[in-house]
Design an enzyme around this catalytic site. Structure first.
Site, PDB file in Angstrom:
ATOM      1  N   ASP A  67       0.812  -1.220   0.000  1.00  0.00           N
ATOM      2  CA  ASP A  67       0.000   0.000   0.000  1.00  0.00           C
ATOM      3  C   ASP A  67       0.844   1.268   0.000  1.00  0.00           C
ATOM      4  OD1 ASP A  67       0.919  -0.360   2.603  1.00  0.00           O
ATOM      5  OD2 ASP A  67      -1.029  -0.869   3.406  1.00  0.00           O
ATOM      6  N   ASN A 136      -7.988  -2.899  13.862  1.00  0.00           N
ATOM      7  CA  ASN A 136      -9.387  -3.101  13.442  1.00  0.00           C
ATOM      8  C   ASN A 136      -9.517  -4.254  12.442  1.00  0.00           C
ATOM      9  OD1 ASN A 136      -8.272  -2.063  11.155  1.00  0.00           O
ATOM     10  ND2 ASN A 136      -9.683  -0.347  10.935  1.00  0.00           N
ATOM     11  N   HIS A 138      -7.584  -4.668   9.743  1.00  0.00           N
ATOM     12  CA  HIS A 138      -7.221  -4.411   8.347  1.00  0.00           C
ATOM     13  C   HIS A 138      -5.960  -5.170   7.956  1.00  0.00           C
ATOM     14  CE1 HIS A 138      -4.947  -0.424   9.412  1.00  0.00           C
ATOM     15  NE2 HIS A 138      -4.042  -1.346   9.141  1.00  0.00           N
ATOM     16  N   GLU A 143      -9.797  -1.736   4.884  1.00  0.00           N
ATOM     17  CA  GLU A 143     -10.507  -1.435   6.122  1.00  0.00           C
ATOM     18  C   GLU A 143     -11.776  -2.276   6.234  1.00  0.00           C
ATOM     19  OE1 GLU A 143      -8.920   0.181   8.174  1.00  0.00           O
ATOM     20  OE2 GLU A 143      -8.266   2.163   7.568  1.00  0.00           O
TER      21      GLU A 143
END
Ligand code: GLP
Length: 241
Positions: A67, A136, A138, A143
């Site tokens: 990313d 979370n 990811h 996400e």
């Protein structure tokens, strides 16, 4: 999923380094998927040392990063390009034209995503994709809510992710709101996955990853369905798992 439980972050980095060196030695033209964040830093430090000591060569290696932030130039101190160059690439014998990181500062982001996906396909398959784990759930910057069938795409970063990553910036306002990330499907197409998880802050995420249902609400849960995942996790991250 194969779980390798280690005592602490040092041991995690050591084991991950051995894992990668063995793969690079076994494969003629290895293709590695690489991650950023704090977790793989110890791995990269060790790979640099081993390369210096001539224990491993990266001259036939190609890499694809997961990313990149949208809006940061390569030279920006918080771009993932800068991170990778400073922590790994500039110290090892890799050829920079075999390094791939999506560009977050191009005019046409959609085109960049399609081009990146095409580049990955052009080498066949990523042999080993290194992954970290977001609190979370990811993976990359996928996400919660990201379709499990997603390819490389632009994402709006979760406020929890921007908060977690604010430690690298002067203030949370400077953390970009968008990023380009390999999709969940892109990651799942890798031949093998090496997931690295360290620290108490990840313990809840690890429990959900191992025991929760597979759902786009917790992207890392999809790893339960990949045939070849090795997770190296320290005692704090594993908790009672
Ligand atoms: C970041 C990155 C991910 C990384 C994850 C965990 O936001 N985009 O690729 O794996 O979050 O980061 P850390 O290792 O710093 O906890």
């Amino acid at each position: 999923m194969k779980i390798i439980k280690v005592k602490d972050y040092d041991e995690l980095s050591e084991k991950a380094c051995r894992f990668i060196i063995d793969k690079v030695a076994q494969i003629e033209k290895p293709v590695l998927g690489l991650a950023t964040g704090s977790t793989p830093e110890g791995l990269y430090q060790r790979l640099v040392e081993k390369n210096r000591q001539d224990e491993v060569s990266f001259k036939d290696l190609s890499t694809f990063n997961l990313d990149e932030y949208v809006g940061l130039a390569k030279s920006h101190p918080n771009s993932y390009y800068h991170y990778m160059y400073e922590k790994l690439f500039k110290h090892i014998d890799i050829s920079m034209d075999q390094v791939h990181i999506p560009s977050g500062d191009v005019a046409n982001l959609e085109e960049e995503c399609m081009e990146y996906e095409k580049q990955i396909r052009s080498v066949g398959q990523i042999d080993v994709q290194v992954l970290g784990l977001g609190v979370n759930g990811h993976i990359g910057f996928n996400e919660p809510g990201t379709p499990l069938s997603s390819l490389t795409h632009v994402v709006d970063l979760d406020s929890s992710t921007r908060k977690a990553n604010a430690r690298f910036f002067d203030s949370i306002d400077e953390v970009p709101e968008k990023a380009i990330t390999m999709g969940i499907e892109t990651i799942m197409e890798s031949r093998e996955i090496l997931l690295l998880v360290s620290g108490e802050s990840k313990a809840k995420a690890v429990t959900r990853l191992l025991n929760g249902e597979v759902s786009s609400e917790f992207p890392a849960s999809i790893l339960q369905k990949h045939k070849h995942v090795t997770m190296i996790a320290d005692e704090e991250a594993l908790g009672s798992n």
